[in-house]
Scaffold this motif. Sequence first.
Motif, PDB file in Angstrom:
ATOM      1  N   LYS A   1       0.817  -1.206   0.000  1.00  0.00           N
ATOM      2  CA  LYS A   1       0.000   0.000   0.000  1.00  0.00           C
ATOM      3  C   LYS A   1       0.852   1.258   0.000  1.00  0.00           C
ATOM      4  CE  LYS A   1      -4.062  -1.997   2.281  1.00  0.00           C
ATOM      5  NZ  LYS A   1      -4.976  -1.956   3.467  1.00  0.00           N
ATOM      6  N   GLY A   2       2.033   1.156   0.570  1.00  0.00           N
ATOM      7  CA  GLY A   2       2.897   2.333   0.598  1.00  0.00           C
ATOM      8  C   GLY A   2       3.526   2.631  -0.753  1.00  0.00           C
ATOM      9  N   TYR A   3       3.997   1.593  -1.462  1.00  0.00           N
ATOM     10  CA  TYR A   3       4.703   1.788  -2.740  1.00  0.00           C
ATOM     11  C   TYR A   3       3.844   1.444  -3.962  1.00  0.00           C
ATOM     12  CZ  TYR A   3       8.922   2.245   0.062  1.00  0.00           C
ATOM     13  OH  TYR A   3       9.855   2.662   0.962  1.00  0.00           O
ATOM     14  N   GLY A   4       2.730   0.795  -3.764  1.00  0.00           N
ATOM     15  CA  GLY A   4       1.867   0.464  -4.890  1.00  0.00           C
ATOM     16  C   GLY A   4       2.259  -0.812  -5.610  1.00  0.00           C
ATOM     17  N   GLU A   5       3.460  -1.309  -5.391  1.00  0.00           N
ATOM     18  CA  GLU A   5       3.922  -2.535  -6.033  1.00  0.00           C
ATOM     19  C   GLU A   5       5.140  -3.046  -5.288  1.00  0.00           C
ATOM     20  OE1 GLU A   5       5.386  -1.976  -9.987  1.00  0.00           O
ATOM     21  OE2 GLU A   5       6.257  -0.017  -9.539  1.00  0.00           O
ATOM     22  N   TYR A   6       5.492  -4.293  -5.572  1.00  0.00           N
ATOM     23  CA  TYR A   6       6.676  -4.890  -4.969  1.00  0.00           C
ATOM     24  C   TYR A   6       7.907  -4.554  -5.817  1.00  0.00           C
ATOM     25  CZ  TYR A   6       3.479  -7.635  -2.078  1.00  0.00           C
ATOM     26  OH  TYR A   6       2.512  -8.026  -1.197  1.00  0.00           O
ATOM     27  N   PRO A   7       9.096  -4.623  -5.232  1.00  0.00           N
ATOM     28  CA  PRO A   7      10.307  -4.373  -6.032  1.00  0.00           C
ATOM     29  C   PRO A   7      10.446  -5.403  -7.155  1.00  0.00           C
ATOM     30  CG  PRO A   7      10.785  -4.277  -3.678  1.00  0.00           C
ATOM     31  CD  PRO A   7       9.388  -4.802  -3.808  1.00  0.00           C
ATOM     32  N   THR A   8      10.924  -4.952  -8.287  1.00  0.00           N
ATOM     33  CA  THR A   8      11.019  -5.836  -9.458  1.00  0.00           C
ATOM     34  C   THR A   8      11.949  -7.013  -9.190  1.00  0.00           C
ATOM     35  OG1 THR A   8      10.644  -3.932 -10.874  1.00  0.00           O
ATOM     36  CG2 THR A   8      11.545  -5.896 -11.915  1.00  0.00           C
ATOM     37  N   LYS A   9      13.050  -6.756  -8.491  1.00  0.00           N
ATOM     38  CA  LYS A   9      14.024  -7.808  -8.239  1.00  0.00           C
ATOM     39  C   LYS A   9      13.465  -8.902  -7.341  1.00  0.00           C
ATOM     40  CE  LYS A   9      18.132  -4.946  -8.825  1.00  0.00           C
ATOM     41  NZ  LYS A   9      19.386  -4.470  -8.189  1.00  0.00           N
ATOM     42  N   TYR A  10      12.562  -8.533  -6.421  1.00  0.00           N
ATOM     43  CA  TYR A  10      12.077  -9.488  -5.432  1.00  0.00           C
ATOM     44  C   TYR A  10      10.627  -9.898  -5.686  1.00  0.00           C
ATOM     45  CZ  TYR A  10      16.171  -7.675  -3.044  1.00  0.00           C
ATOM     46  OH  TYR A  10      17.441  -7.285  -2.745  1.00  0.00           O
ATOM     47  N   ARG A  11      10.044  -9.482  -6.825  1.00  0.00           N
ATOM     48  CA  ARG A  11       8.626  -9.758  -7.056  1.00  0.00           C
ATOM     49  C   ARG A  11       8.362 -11.265  -7.138  1.00  0.00           C
ATOM     50  NH1 ARG A  11       7.417  -6.385 -10.983  1.00  0.00           N
ATOM     51  NH2 ARG A  11       6.034  -5.026  -9.797  1.00  0.00           N
TER      52      ARG A  11
END
Length: 963
Positions: free
Chosen positions: A315-325
């Motif tokens: 909710k804070g960033y809107g998405e997960y990091p690409t490297k760790y998705r």
Amino acid sequence: MFLTCNQTVTKELVSWMRGHESSVFSISVHASGRYAITTSSDTAQLWDLDTFQRKRKLNIRQSVGIQKVFFLPLSNTILSCFKDNSIFAWECDTLFCKYQLPAPPESSSIIYKVFAVTRDGRILAAGGKSNHLHLWCLEATQLFRIIQMPTKVRAIRHLEFLPDSFDAGSNQVLGVLSQDGIMRFINVQTCKLLFEIGSLDEGISTSVISPHGRYIASIMENGSLNIYSVQALTQEINKPPPPLVKVIEDLPKNKLNASDVKMMVPSGRIQRPTKSRDSKIQTRILKQDLTGTFENKENELSDGLNKKRLQILLKGYGEYPTKYRMFIWRALLQLPENHTAFSSLIDKGIHEAFINLQKQYPIKSRKLLRVLQRTLSALAHWSAIFSDTPYLPLLAFPFVKLFQNNQLICFEVVATLIINWCQHWFEYFPNPPINILSIIENILAFHDKELLQHFIAHDITSQLYAWPLLETVFSEVLTREEWLKLFDNVFSNHPSFLLMTVVAYNICSRAPLLNCTLKDDFEYFFHHRNNLDINVVIREVYHLMETTPAHIHPDNVLDVFVALTKGQYPIFNQYPKFIVDYQTQERERIRKDELDYLRERQAVEDMHAEVDQQRIKDEAWYQKQELLRKAEETRREMLLQEEEKMMQQRKRLAAVKRELKIKELYLQDAARRRFLKLQQDQREMELQRLDDEIERKVQMRDQEIATTTKDLEMRQLELESQKRLYEKNLTRHQEAIAKEIKEDADAYRRKVDLEEHMFHKLIETGQTQSRKTQKIIEENLAKAEQACLNTDWQIQNLHRQKCNDLQRNEGYREVANLLRKNRRKESEVLNAMMEEEAKKWKEAEEKGFHLRSEKKASALSDESRKWFLQQEMSAALEHAENPCNKAEVLQLQNERVTLSSLPRTSELNDISDMDSSTQISLNRKTREWDSMEQNLIKKVRNLRQRLTEQARERCRTPHLLAT
């Protein structure tokens, strides 16, 4: 040399890749699976694996040589390393040189043989025949570290980084295989030796590490295969971090009270606790109730992650990091990674429902098509409903494209999605899920009644505005980044979140939807990308999740998330089994009918094949004969072509030799020219000699003809001279005879006069008058006889001259006719000489036949002439007995005329125009005429002698009468 690409499932040959002249020792595949680089000692080639065609080729000088060419991970950069230690980086699409690494320092200079790159593509490790390792920073393009291996290491045979799930691709552990067969693993940051595998007694020949870094497979020098567990080797090194929650006191189960449980949690933000000198963790003891503990346990995920914290982060960033998705998704979905169960599904092969998948869903990438086909087949083998689900390829395709390099994860993600987010979808199979669509319609009616009324007014049902989004899981209307961001939220929330997303997408698109009035416009809208902010849609979904009443909320219908079971996958039978069974039976019946039809058609085709085979055999026999004839002609042409090529090669070789001769023997140019001039003169002399030979042969032919003509002329001259001599002798003889007759007549007259004078003297009587009268009568009679003889002689001469003239005229005509015929024959012969050999033989045969006919005619003429001469000779003999027969004289005159018709020398001027056969015939006729002339001369002589004797007898007759 060539490479082969085979399909791993069907073992079928996909394509041949040709182009290398030497053996290939390195193959590197791009992360997308579309491109590949093959490397040999002299060249490197870039291939497109979709079309299996060569895109680019790297050629270098043989003195330099290639060590390795490969793709950097997670980038479009190609790294090429050469034997002179030069390293270049190229852009994959444009092949533009991005940078070149500088030369290493001379103090630690080594010849690079082996290379390794971290998974993030930032560090390059290079080694060779030395115990030094060079570490290059590819971002800064500089050498940042040189690591010296133990003194036992003299050469490095293989380098490979050990992957780690927690280092984000910046691998820290490097495996170094040296010449002694021992593979040492060192930390490139601390330069410490962590562990090693292999030994001096059991050395390693080659080694490879699994993609996740869990196992190491090594082929030993004795031929055995050893598999090492990295977890066991690094058990002491990679200890798990200290727990965030520490149990202070473990109470018995029968004394489980909420007030007695004591746990340690860090305060504030999530931080890794620091260790003190005495290695004790500073903690704070809190008391919590039992329900909170159970809730935390439900939120705890594998790999030490917490679902609540991940939701807060989302909710804070809107998405997960690409490297760790991908790592987070696997943790959220709690994938069991059942390798054995998945392998059993894959081993069943391609399901018959998806054999012709490429016809219905043509995909450009063959690799992607194969992965999709395998995933769908595994789903169909897992549950029979999926073999008849028409939208399953649309549902699974985005996940297949995302996890195409790991088919196990792809299958489990799709299976987890179907079990949890596709609940109650198959209850109305094969129809769309009416119950789920009704839930979506109720939610839309509650939050946006105007939009729903607009749909109803234009006859737009939930199967048009909701079902296309669900069956494609929004992959048609969102980009890759938007879709990934959406499913970060879908996998982090309740399964009802996906249904709320459909409603939110319609509500956020109400403005363009309210402007649509045609059904085609609605269909286009829900099957194509639209100008819509996915962040707004996600916020709207969360708003709907909170504001939707409980009686229409999907939470009441859909169950909570349930992960796949470990070991074996759960049974999926949430569908009307009788429908699927009926469809299966119908398919089996259709398959049997099709097999019967194919069997009958095969029998008919076999009969046609036998007829066609017999016809083909007959045609093949004729074709074979024709091919043999053509092959013979072709080989003759090939021989001619080879001879011509040989001549051309000799000419080219001669030209090259002449050029070299000109360059090398420039000072002897004048002598060479004289030699060439001499050769030219010799050729001209040869040509002239050939011309002279031809002319000489022509002259010899003319000379032979002229000689023959001269011989004929000489023969004619001899005949003329003999004729003139005969005429001269005949004239002289006649004159002598005439003189003799005259002398005899004078003597006789003198004698008569003397006798008459003496008789008159004796008889002096009255007989004087009678004697004078008798004398006058005798004189007149003598004169009359003499005049008669002279007149006869003159008449004979005139007649002879006339006959000679007639004979000459006829001879002239005959010779002229012969000359004309000879000229025509000569023209025919000359024309025939220029024609083909067959015509010459034909004309020769015709001439031979003509010659035989002429010979026959000549033989007949000779026989008739002989018979004629015999008749004339018999007539002449009869005339000799009767000198007064005038027919003999006339016959003799005719023979003279015939003899005079012989061709004279002056008439044979064109005898050279005759051919050899005509000359031979003429010579034969000439000889015959000569013999005839001799016979006639003899006859004339005999006749004249008889006439002379008769004349003498007549001269004596008056004397006798007088006496």
